[in-house]
Design a protein around this motif. Structure first.
Motif, short mmCIF file in Angstrom:
data_model
loop_
_atom_site.label_atom_id
_atom_site.label_comp_id
_atom_site.label_asym_id
_atom_site.label_seq_id
_atom_site.Cartn_x
_atom_site.Cartn_y
_atom_site.Cartn_z
N GLY A 1 0.81 -1.22 0.00
CA GLY A 1 0.00 0.00 0.00
C GLY A 1 0.85 1.27 0.00
N ALA A 2 0.13 2.39 0.08
CA ALA A 2 0.79 3.69 -0.11
C ALA A 2 1.35 4.23 1.20
CB ALA A 2 -0.21 4.69 -0.68
N THR A 3 2.53 4.82 1.13
CA THR A 3 3.07 5.60 2.25
C THR A 3 3.07 7.06 1.80
OG1 THR A 3 4.42 3.79 3.10
CG2 THR A 3 5.11 6.03 3.68
N THR A 4 2.39 7.88 2.60
CA THR A 4 2.22 9.29 2.25
C THR A 4 3.06 10.14 3.18
OG1 THR A 4 -0.02 8.77 1.56
CG2 THR A 4 0.48 11.09 1.90
N MET A 5 3.88 10.97 2.59
CA MET A 5 4.78 11.85 3.38
C MET A 5 4.42 13.28 3.03
SD MET A 5 8.15 9.56 2.45
CE MET A 5 7.51 8.32 1.33
N ARG A 6 3.86 14.00 3.99
CA ARG A 6 3.45 15.40 3.73
C ARG A 6 4.20 16.33 4.67
NH1 ARG A 6 -0.75 15.17 0.27
NH2 ARG A 6 -2.11 13.35 0.45
N GLY A 7 4.19 17.62 4.30
CA GLY A 7 4.86 18.62 5.14
C GLY A 7 6.36 18.48 5.10
N VAL A 8 6.89 18.08 3.94
CA VAL A 8 8.33 17.79 3.86
C VAL A 8 9.05 18.72 2.88
CG1 VAL A 8 8.14 15.42 4.68
CG2 VAL A 8 7.88 15.87 2.24
N LYS A 9 8.57 19.97 2.80
CA LYS A 9 9.18 20.93 1.86
C LYS A 9 10.68 21.13 2.11
CE LYS A 9 8.00 25.54 1.42
NZ LYS A 9 6.95 26.31 1.99
N GLU A 10 11.08 21.04 3.39
CA GLU A 10 12.50 21.24 3.74
C GLU A 10 13.41 20.27 2.99
OE1 GLU A 10 14.49 23.42 5.94
OE2 GLU A 10 12.79 24.53 5.16
N LEU A 11 12.84 19.12 2.58
CA LEU A 11 13.67 18.15 1.85
C LEU A 11 14.21 18.73 0.55
CD1 LEU A 11 11.65 14.82 2.25
CD2 LEU A 11 13.62 15.61 3.56
N ARG A 12 13.56 19.76 0.05
CA ARG A 12 14.00 20.33 -1.23
C ARG A 12 15.28 21.17 -1.10
NH1 ARG A 12 10.96 18.67 -5.40
NH2 ARG A 12 8.75 18.29 -5.01
N VAL A 13 15.67 21.53 0.16
CA VAL A 13 16.87 22.36 0.32
C VAL A 13 17.93 21.66 1.15
CG1 VAL A 13 15.80 24.59 -0.12
CG2 VAL A 13 15.74 23.65 2.20
N LYS A 14 17.96 20.34 1.08
CA LYS A 14 19.02 19.58 1.77
C LYS A 14 20.24 19.46 0.85
CE LYS A 14 16.83 19.02 5.55
NZ LYS A 14 17.31 19.71 6.74
N GLU A 15 21.12 18.48 1.10
CA GLU A 15 22.32 18.33 0.28
C GLU A 15 21.93 18.23 -1.21
OE1 GLU A 15 21.83 17.35 3.27
OE2 GLU A 15 23.67 16.71 4.31
N SER A 16 20.72 17.72 -1.47
CA SER A 16 20.12 17.79 -2.80
C SER A 16 18.63 18.06 -2.59
CB SER A 16 20.30 16.46 -3.55
OG SER A 16 19.52 15.45 -2.93
N ASP A 17 17.90 18.23 -3.67
CA ASP A 17 16.43 18.26 -3.57
C ASP A 17 16.02 16.79 -3.39
OD1 ASP A 17 13.72 18.00 -4.10
OD2 ASP A 17 13.73 19.52 -5.68
N ARG A 18 15.80 16.42 -2.13
CA ARG A 18 15.63 14.99 -1.83
C ARG A 18 14.30 14.43 -2.31
NH1 ARG A 18 18.83 14.81 4.03
NH2 ARG A 18 20.85 14.51 3.06
N ILE A 19 13.28 15.26 -2.47
CA ILE A 19 12.03 14.74 -3.02
C ILE A 19 12.27 14.38 -4.49
CG2 ILE A 19 9.62 15.26 -3.60
CD1 ILE A 19 9.47 17.04 -1.13
N ALA A 20 12.88 15.31 -5.22
CA ALA A 20 13.13 15.06 -6.66
C ALA A 20 14.08 13.88 -6.85
CB ALA A 20 13.70 16.32 -7.31
#
Ligand code: S3P
Length: 450
Positions: free
Chosen positions: A341-360
Motif C-alpha cells: 500500500g501507499a506511504t504518504t509523506m506530507r509537510g516535507v518541503k525542507e527536503l527540497r533544500v538539503k544536500e540535494s532536492d531529496r524529493i526530486a
C-alpha cells in the motif's frame, strides 16, 4: 562527483540475509556541536566517539582556523582547547565547509558576534543551498554578510563588534537556524530569545546547558521559547558522542526489507527530536525493538534490533513528525517501496533544500527502479509493491548527497535486480565505514557500474 576526487559508481545486489552487529559511527549533529562548543569554552574539552566523517573534520579545521587547538588522539578521540566566548581569531584563509550545511550554518552563528571577518565556501552542493535563513537573523545582532545571489556561498561575514541580543522566531523548522542564533547569542550581552513553532533537534540546547550556559526553555502558545543569557564562561566538558540514529537508519531499514535478516545496532541515540523514523517504521509493522534502554551523556540510548519484516503496510506519516525524521525520508521512501500500500509523506518541503532536492532525487531514482512514486512541492507518495517488490535494475543519480546514495544502495540489497548509484563518494561525509559495515553484515556492494 565529490569535491575531493573522482565519482565512485557503486552497485548493490541481492545477497544473503543481513546478520550481525552494526556499530555505526558517532552522531553527526552532536559531533559538530562538541567541536564548536569546545572551541568556545576556556580550556580543554575531551571528546570520544566523534564522527570522523568529512563534514565533521571540516568543522574541526574551521575551529582551528578560528584559533582553537583541535587534537586527534586516536579513533574518535579528540581534544579541543578552546578560546572562549568572543575569543575567535580572524582566519587567515577561506573556510571550506565541504558538503556540510550544519557545519557552515553553526559556524556562521558562532563567529557572527565576534569582531572578525571570515569568508566561507563549500562544495557544489553546499554552494547551492540557502544561507539567508541564517544570515537574516545574524544581521539583527549587527553582523554583515555578503554572498552570491540568493544568499549563497561563497560568502563573507563581518562579525558584529558590539552585538545586541535578539528575539527571533524561526520561520522554518530548522535546528540549524535555531542553533546559529543561539551560538551568536552567546557573545551578545543580555538575553537572546529564540522561538520555534515546531520542536526541532535540541542538541544545542542540551549541550549549551552542559557547558554551563544559562539557558531556559518554556512551552508557550507561540511555541518553544528558548532564552539564553549572553557572555557566559563556558566550562570545558568530557563528551561521549552517542551513535547516530540517522546512520543507524540504513542497516535497520536494510534488515527490515532483506529476507531473513536480523541485525543489532547497539548504542543508538534516541533523543525524541531524532527518533521519528523508528516510530514510523513500528507503525508500519516493522519488527524493530529497543533493547537495553539507558541514558548516556544526557541523551537516551538503546540497542536497536531489526528483523526482516515482510508484513509492513504503508501509512500516512504525520506531518508534525517531520522535524524528528527529516533526514530519514529518503530511506523511508525505499522501505515504503517494499511495504503493502501507499506511504504518504506530507509537510516535507525542507527536503527540497538539503544536500540535494531529496524529493526530486528519490522520486526520480525510485521511478527508474520501477517504483510508483508521486511528488508535489511538499509531499511524496510511494505506492509499495510488497516484500521483494522493487524491480531495481537502474542507475540512480545521487547529486552529491550521502543519504540519497546510501538509500538507493539499501534498496539494492532487496530489489529483484541490482541498483547502481553514480557516485558513492559523498557517503564519507557522514558514514565513512558504510561499505565495510554493510559488507560485514553480508551485503553485496561493488565499486563499479555493473
Ligand atoms: C541538523 C539539522 C537538520 C538536519 C541536518 C542536521 C543539525 O537540518 O537536516 O542534517 O545538526 O542541526 P535543518 O535544521 O536545516 O532542518
Amino acid at each position: 562527483m565529490s569535491a575531493h576526487g573522482e565519482p565512485i559508481p557503486m552497485t548493490a545486489r541481492r545477497a544473503g540475509p543481513l546478520k550481525g552487529v552494526a556499530e555505526v559511527p558517532g552522531d553527526k549533529s552532536i559531533s559538530h556541536r562538541a567541536l564548536i562548543l569546545g572551541a568556545l569554552s576556556v580550556g580543554e574539552t575531551r571528546i570520544t566517539g566523534l564522527l570522523e566523517g568529512q563534514d565533521v573534520l571540516d568543522t574541526g579545521h574551521a575551529m582551528r582556523a578560528f584559533g582553537a587547538e583541535v587534537t586527534h588522539l586516536g579513533p574518535g578521540e579528540w581534544h579541543v582547547h578552546g578560546v572562549g566566548v568572543g575569543g575567535f581569531a580572524e582566519p587567515e584563509d577561506v573556510i571550506d565547509c565541504g558538503n556540510s550545511g550544519t557545519g557552515v550554518r553553526l559556524i556562521l552563528g558562532a563567529m557572527a558576534t565576534s569582531p572578525v571577518t571570515a569568508t566561507f565556501t563549500g562544495d557544489a552542493s553546499l554552494r547551492k543551498r540557502p544561507m539567508g535563513r541564517v544570515t537574516d537573523p545574524l544581521a539583527l545582532f549587527g553582523a554583515q554578510a555578503v554572498g552570491r545571489s540568493g544568499g549563497r556561498l561563497p560568502m563573507t561575514i563581518v562579525g558584529a563588534a558590539d552585538p545586541v541580543p535578539v528575539r527571533y522566531t524561526v520561520p522554518v523548522p530548522s535546528a540549524q537556524v535555531k542553533s546559529a542564533v543561539l551560538l551568536a547569542g552567546l557573545n551578545a550581552r543580555g538575553e537572546t530569545v529564540v522561538i520555534e513553532r515546531e520542536a526541532t533537534r535540541d542538541h544545542t540546547e542540551r549541550m549549551l546547558t552542559g557547558f554551563g550556559a544559562d539557558l531556559r526553555v518554556g512551552e508557550t502558545e507561540e511555541g518553544r521559547v528558548i532564552t539564553l543569557t549572553g557572555q557566559p564562561e563556558l566550562v570545558p566538558q568530557t563528551i561521549a558522542v552517542p551513535r547516530d540514529p540517522s546512520s543507524a537508519a540504513f542497516p535497520v531499514c536494510a534488515a527490515l526489507i532483506t529476507e531473513g535478516s536480523d541485525v543489532l545496532v547497539p548504542g543508538i541515540g534516541l533523543n525524541p527530536t531524532r527518533a521519528g523514523l523508528f516510530t514510523t517504521l513500528r507503525e508500519m509493522g516493522a519488527d524493530l525493538t529497543y533493547e537495553n534502554e539507558r541514558e548516556e551523556g544526557g541523551e537516551p540510548v538503546a540497542d536497536l534490533r531489526a528483523r526482516f519484516s515482510p508484513d509492513m503496510k504503508g501509512i500516512e506519516v504525520p506531518p508534525e513528525r517531520a522535524p524528528s525524521m527529516i533526514d530519514e525520508y529518503p530511506i523511508l521512501a525505499v522501505v515504503a517501496a517494499f511495504a503493502e500500500g501507499a506511504t504518504t509523506m506530507r509537510g516535507v518541503k525542507e527536503l527540497r533544500v538539503k544536500e540535494s532536492d531529496r524529493i526530486a532525487a528519490m522520486a526520480a531514482g525510485l521511478a527508474a527502479c520501477g517504483a510508483k512514486v508521486e511528488e508535489g512541492e511538499d509531499w511524496m507518495i510511494v505506492e509499495g509493491q510488497g516484500p521483494g517488490g522493487l524491480p531495481g535494475g537502474a542507475t540512480c543519480a545521487t547529486h552529491l548527497d550521502h543519504r540519497i546514495a546510501m538509500s538507493f544502495l539499501c534498496g539494492g540489497f532487496a530489489s529483484k535486480n541490482p541498483v547502481t548509484i553514480d557516485d558513492a563518494s559523498p557517503i564519507s561525509t557522514s558514514f565513512p565505514i558504510f561499505e565495510a559495515l554493510m559488507e560485514g553484515l553480508g551485503a553485496h556492494l561493488s565499486r563499479s557500474n555493473r
